[in-house]
Design an enzyme around this catalytic site. Structure first.
Site, PDB file in Angstrom:
ATOM      1  N   LYS A 179       0.774  -1.266   0.057  1.00 51.79           N
ATOM      2  CA  LYS A 179      -0.103   0.217   0.151  1.00 51.79           C
ATOM      3  C   LYS A 179       1.071   1.355  -0.208  1.00 51.79           C
ATOM      4  CE  LYS A 179      -2.197  -1.155   3.751  1.00 51.79           C
ATOM      5  NZ  LYS A 179      -1.676  -2.396   4.191  1.00 51.79           N
ATOM      6  N   ARG A 194      -9.597   0.675   9.029  1.00 54.10           N
ATOM      7  CA  ARG A 194      -9.282  -0.535   9.501  1.00 54.10           C
ATOM      8  C   ARG A 194     -10.207  -1.503  10.228  1.00 54.10           C
ATOM      9  NH1 ARG A 194      -3.277   0.212   9.323  1.00 54.10           N
ATOM     10  NH2 ARG A 194      -2.288  -1.528   9.587  1.00 54.10           N
ATOM     11  N   ARG A 197      11.316  -6.108   5.280  1.00 57.42           N
ATOM     12  CA  ARG A 197      11.217  -4.596   5.390  1.00 57.42           C
ATOM     13  C   ARG A 197      11.921  -4.479   6.985  1.00 57.42           C
ATOM     14  NH1 ARG A 197       5.393  -2.252   5.042  1.00 57.42           N
ATOM     15  NH2 ARG A 197       5.014  -2.800   7.250  1.00 57.42           N
ATOM     16  N   ARG A 248      11.810  -0.710  11.501  1.00 61.82           N
ATOM     17  CA  ARG A 248      10.222  -0.894  12.415  1.00 61.82           C
ATOM     18  C   ARG A 248      10.016  -2.022  13.294  1.00 61.82           C
ATOM     19  NH1 ARG A 248       5.128   0.241   8.763  1.00 61.82           N
ATOM     20  NH2 ARG A 248       4.091  -0.894  10.415  1.00 61.82           N
ATOM     21  N   ARG A 255      -0.451  -8.959  13.728  1.00 62.31           N
ATOM     22  CA  ARG A 255      -1.117  -8.249  12.911  1.00 62.31           C
ATOM     23  C   ARG A 255      -1.700  -8.737  11.908  1.00 62.31           C
ATOM     24  NH1 ARG A 255       4.154  -5.281  11.293  1.00 62.31           N
ATOM     25  NH2 ARG A 255       2.990  -4.089   9.879  1.00 62.31           N
TER      26      ARG A 255
HETATM   27  P1  AMP Z   1       0.865   0.282   9.481  1.00 66.07           P
HETATM   28  O1  AMP Z   1       1.871   1.151   9.183  1.00 66.07           O
HETATM   29  O2  AMP Z   1      -0.674   0.742   8.533  1.00 66.07           O
HETATM   30  O3  AMP Z   1       0.964  -1.068   9.206  1.00 66.07           O
HETATM   31  O4  AMP Z   1       0.232   0.555  11.011  1.00 66.07           O
HETATM   32  C1  AMP Z   1       1.161   0.175  12.140  1.00 66.07           C
HETATM   33  C2  AMP Z   1       0.375   0.053  13.401  1.00 66.07           C
HETATM   34  O5  AMP Z   1      -0.374   1.299  13.762  1.00 66.07           O
HETATM   35  C3  AMP Z   1      -0.626  -0.910  13.170  1.00 66.07           C
HETATM   36  O6  AMP Z   1      -0.490  -2.392  13.569  1.00 66.07           O
HETATM   37  C4  AMP Z   1      -1.742  -0.466  14.242  1.00 66.07           C
HETATM   38  O7  AMP Z   1      -1.333  -0.695  15.758  1.00 66.07           O
HETATM   39  C5  AMP Z   1      -1.723   0.789  14.371  1.00 66.07           C
HETATM   40  N1  AMP Z   1      -2.602   1.413  13.071  1.00 66.07           N
HETATM   41  C6  AMP Z   1      -2.265   2.229  11.783  1.00 66.07           C
HETATM   42  N2  AMP Z   1      -3.647   2.436  11.257  1.00 66.07           N
HETATM   43  C7  AMP Z   1      -4.369   2.229  12.157  1.00 66.07           C
HETATM   44  C8  AMP Z   1      -5.763   2.091  12.062  1.00 66.07           C
HETATM   45  N3  AMP Z   1      -6.574   2.731  11.205  1.00 66.07           N
HETATM   46  N4  AMP Z   1      -6.597   1.601  13.242  1.00 66.07           N
HETATM   47  C9  AMP Z   1      -5.901   1.222  14.271  1.00 66.07           C
HETATM   48  N5  AMP Z   1      -4.928   1.068  14.257  1.00 66.07           N
HETATM   49  C10 AMP Z   1      -3.938   1.510  13.268  1.00 66.07           C
END
Ligand code: AMP
Length: 190
Positions: A14, A89, A128, A134, A146
């Protein structure tokens, strides 16, 4: 306005595709993951609370991310459109986003889902993790959590947009340019 939801599990591509879409269509990229990591870097109260959940691979509460998105929509009033990456999400977030956009006389143009199998996702995330540092990408247990959160809470969001006839799924395995072309074909159909 072109308002896209880029959908798919962690590691689906994404973020990579968002960068290309921003360049081509002049959209504003709204990634809740990036916004949350920004809060962590700044050491805000929100960031400190969110970090505990993110490090475990658990979603942060809906009201936290909805509030962040609402602020960003307000701060970018003249935008040509937005790419929502990693948001919504949950179905509650999707519902809140519809209401926020409606209050601005706008709407989601469509959701584009990138389809990638679990084995390929775990492989990509571990790679990654080595490059990005990260913490949630480096640990296989957190990656599994996740993906489980995605299957339990996020996958139903596809149904929300299917009901509105706004859902399209494409193959997320292939070269970056091949996948980008598939996305462009979907956008051309709007
Ligand atoms: P990402 O970078 O999108 O993979 O997000 C990393 C982490 O941030 C996720 O595993 C969640 O803990 C939190 N997170 C990101 N976006 C959301 C969302 N829309 N709703 C809830 N938690 C989020």
């Amino acid at each position: 306005m072109l308002n896209l939801v880029l959908f798919g599990p962690p590691g689906a591509g994404k973020g990579t595709q968002s960068q290309k879409l921003i360049e081509k269509y002049g959209l504003i990229h709204l990634s809740t993951g990036d916004l949350l990591r920004g809060e962590i870097t700044q050491g805000t109260k929100l960031g400190i609370e969110a970090k505990k959940l993110m490090d475990e691979g658990i979603l942060v509460p809906d009201e936290v991310v909805i509030g962040m998105i609402s602020n960003k929509l307000d701060a970018n009033k003249g935008a040509k459109g937005f790419i929502f990456d990693g948001f919504p999400r949950t179905v509650a977030q999707a519902d809140a986003l519809d209401k926020l956009l409606k209050s601005k006389n706008s709407a989601i143009s469509g959701m584009i889902a990138l389809q990638v199998n679990d084995a390929e996702l775990e492989h990509r995330l571990l790679l990654r993790g080595k490059a990005s540092g990260r913490p949630d990408d480096a640990n296989p247990e957190v990656i599994s959590k996740r993906i489980k959160e995605y299957n339990d809470k996020t996958a139903p969001v596809a149904g929300f947009y299917k009901d509105q006839h706004k859902f399209k799924s494409i193959n997320g395995i292939g070269s970056i340019d091949e996948i980008f072309e598939s996305i462009n074909n979907v956008i051309a159909s709007y």
